[in-house]
Scaffold this active site. Structure first.
Site, mmCIF file in Angstrom:
data_model
loop_
_atom_site.group_PDB
_atom_site.id
_atom_site.type_symbol
_atom_site.label_atom_id
_atom_site.label_comp_id
_atom_site.label_asym_id
_atom_site.label_seq_id
_atom_site.Cartn_x
_atom_site.Cartn_y
_atom_site.Cartn_z
ATOM 1 N N ASP A 167 0.788 -1.246 0.000
ATOM 2 C CA ASP A 167 0.000 0.000 0.000
ATOM 3 C C ASP A 167 0.821 1.298 0.000
ATOM 4 O OD1 ASP A 167 -1.405 -2.193 0.867
ATOM 5 O OD2 ASP A 167 -2.067 -1.302 2.736
HETATM 6 N N1 DQQ Z 1 -2.104 -3.770 3.952
HETATM 7 C C1 DQQ Z 1 -3.523 -3.919 3.973
HETATM 8 C C2 DQQ Z 1 -3.942 -2.985 5.065
HETATM 9 C C3 DQQ Z 1 -2.853 -3.167 6.068
HETATM 10 C C4 DQQ Z 1 -1.642 -3.303 5.226
HETATM 11 C C5 DQQ Z 1 -4.140 -3.596 2.650
HETATM 12 C C6 DQQ Z 1 -0.617 -4.260 5.776
HETATM 13 O O1 DQQ Z 1 -5.209 -3.273 5.591
HETATM 14 O O2 DQQ Z 1 -2.756 -2.073 6.955
HETATM 15 O O3 DQQ Z 1 -3.381 -4.088 1.582
HETATM 16 O O4 DQQ Z 1 0.515 -4.310 4.953
#
Ligand code: DQQ
Length: 574
Positions: A59
């Site tokens: 992300d």
């Molecule tokens: N990636 C998820 C989120 C979390 C993060 C979404 C963990 O919900 O915070 O891809 O790497």
């Protein structure tokens, strides 16, 4: 600090970071078992999409602008090409295209984030003070929300971040599932002077996705609101919510706290169940702190999407310099984890896109930021060229493994459009059913990108027009079924409907950003977007070809085509 000084500073940082990246590279072993495969040649590494020199990313986190510099943080595994050991990696830029890596901004060091530093967002507090809220994973694997603040506000690079000992600032309280409580949004301020922030969640014991609301006077003490800002049953865990205002008229972006006449609001959630980002346009009732969706089905899996392809966990930010809202999204690999280990990396961020509300008010429009155009190199142009029924024409004159192609088609007649079956409600399924190589009436026509000379490998970006009872339906697809000679790869086709009145202008445009293993396409000026990851064996480097094609019965005409080779920006030290 003026810009020239900053540029100098940035160059110094580049030098430091080159050594930093090199140091990192020295303890990672990869590319060992491979000889002359595309993997060993690094053929899939992107040229102008955001990625670090190596390892896993997911992300985008906390994008922001501060004192002349754009900042992007992202979920990063410093130890390998699979998800794990997550820290907030940090890069800076003057133009959102050339990037310089800094040291990780937030990493596991305190009880409140010892098991992970997960996603979150930045908010610029009064006095131009950035603050980050992020999810920490505590020793009991509970998801808690932490505050991080810059150590030194006079450093425009914001290299060091402090995590005060009073963290976590938000604990999962009663009525909250502690393992489904994460990803704070950029906060906004209400007319009462209190901050609001959303957290993605799922109601305990149910499949109801929720955007839980917290309020704070001082950004430190947060109190949970009685009701979520919005929730919807059967949608599962909502990850990475994003909530922002859009102007009803015009393309200008708005600060996240703006709320007045002539403004609508957008709520985006990343659906963990389907791994896709959905957004809803609606009204924010500031008195009740509720979001009222204009179409209540829009945030379930049939609703509007920023991108109908491989695009997840996206986040926007307001750029106060250009007064625009910019969208970042993560595009995961669709090869195998073994390939990722062999490549030594996994994941990219899509090209930052400006987003605004369409004049019809029904959807957002997205377009690559204008700064990208600076990477355009050698170009070719075609005007007024017919692509005959059941034919294809090679577009020669540029090297197209790393290219930007804009094409606009004239569709002289819609008479031969195939009938539209009203049960075709899922555009992705329809693109699978009526792929690029299934002959049609009006379309499929479009581009074949990353194609091998013998055309055995190719990824089709195309339009197909159907006739429904009262209107024409326009479908845009990416057909990856023939994208690679490797049988074991996942070659999902993607699709979205395009909300245009094709009867009126009898024209439709496509733009594709091709980048070795990425095809990122924008239909009808950015009304429908699709991103795919593809891994050809022969259509790599100089072996990649570009064609216009038409497998419909109706001839179409290229009104205009411009294709540019794309140069490589500074990309995190590489
Ligand atoms: N990636 C998820 C989120 C979390 C993060 C979404 C963990 O919900 O915070 O891809 O790497």
């Amino acid at each position: 600090m003026e810009l020239s000084k900053l540029t100098k500073c940035l160059s110094m940082v580049i030098l430091v970071c080159f050594s930093f990246s090199f140091m990192e590279a020295s303890h990672v072993v990869y590319h060992t078992q491979l000889t002359s495969s595309p993997l060993s040649k690094g053929a899939y590494r992107t040229g102008y999409h955001f990625q670090p020199p190596m390892n896993w990313i997911n992300d985008p986190n906390g994008p922001m602008y501060y004192k002349g510099i754009y900042h992007l943080f992202y979920q990063y595994n410093p130890e390998g090409a699979q998800w794990g050991n997550i820290v907030w990696a940090h890069s800076i830029s003057l133009d959102l295209i050339n990037w310089v890596p800094l040291q990780p901004a937030i990493y596991r060091s305190k009880p409140f984030d010892i098991n992970g530093c997960w996603s979150g967002s930045a908010t610029i507090l009064p006095g131009n003070k950035p603050a980050i809220l992020y999810t920490g994973i505590d020793p009991d694997n509970r998801q808690v929300q932490n505050l991080a603040i810059p150590k030194n506000l006079s450093d425009p690079f914001l290299r060091e971040w402090l995590k005060p000992d009073y963290n976590p600032v938000i604990n999962p309280g009663p009525g909250i599932n502690a393992t489904a409580f994460r990803d704070p949004t950029t906060a906004w301020m209400g007319s009462d002077g209190h901050w609001r922030v959303l957290l993605g969640s799922r109601k305990p014991g149910t499949l109801r996705g929720e955007a839980v609301l917290y309020r704070s006077r001082d950004f430190v003490k947060w109190v949970k609101a009685k009701h979520p800002l919005h929730s919807l049953r059967d949608t599962g865990m909502w990850e990475c919510p994003d909530f922002f205002p859009v102007a009803v008229n015009g393309m200008k972006g708005l600060d996240t706290s703006e709320n007045r006449e002539g403004v609508k609001h957008v709520l985006k959630v990343s659906l963990d169940l389907t791994r896709s980002d959905h957004y809803t346009i609606g009204t924010y009732d500031a008195g009740k702190d509720r979001f009222v969706a204009e179409n209540s089905s829009d945030d379930d899996s049939t609703g509007l999407r920023y991108d109908y392809g491989n695009f997840y966990a996206s986040k926007t930010f307001f750029d106060p310099v250009e007064r625009r809202r910019i969208l970042w999204g993560w595009s995961n690999e669709s090869d195998t984890p073994q390939d990722d280990t062999a490549k030594g990396w996994s994941g990219i961020q899509t090209i930052p896109r400006s987003i605004w509300l369409d004049v019809n008010g029904r959807q957002l429009v997205q377009w690559p930021i204008k700064e990208l155009d600076a990477l355009r190199g050698k170009g070719i142009h075609l005007y007024n060229t017919v692509v005959k029924s059941r034919s294809h024409d090679e577009i020669k004159g540029i090297s197209s493994a790393q290219a930007d192609v804009e094409i606009s088609f004239d569709v002289p007649s819609l008479e031969k459009a195939e009938p539209f079956d009203p049960t075709w409600t899922d555009p992705q399924v329809l693109c699978g059913l009526k792929g690029a190589y299934v002959n049609g009436g009006v379309g499929p026509f479009g581009l074949l990108v990353l194609a091998s000379a013998d055309m055995e490998e190719k990824t089709a970006v195309f339009i197909r027009i159907f006739k429904a009872s009262n209107k024409h339906v326009v479908l845009m697809c990416h057909d990856s079924s023939k994208s690679s000679a490797r049988p074991e790869l996942w070659k999902q086709s993607f699709g979205g409907f395009v909300d245009v009145d094709v009867e009126k202008g009898k024209k439709i445009s496509l733009r594709s950003l091709i980048d070795n293993s990425v095809v990122e396409s924008f239909g009808a000026g950015g009304k429908t977007c699709i991103t795919s990851r593809v891994y050809p064996v022969n259509a790599i480097g100089a072996g990649a070809h570009l064609f216009a094609f038409n497998n419909g019965e109706q001839d179409v005409r290229i009104e205009n085509l411009t294709a540019w080779e794309m140069k490589k920006p500074l990309m995190n030290g590489l």
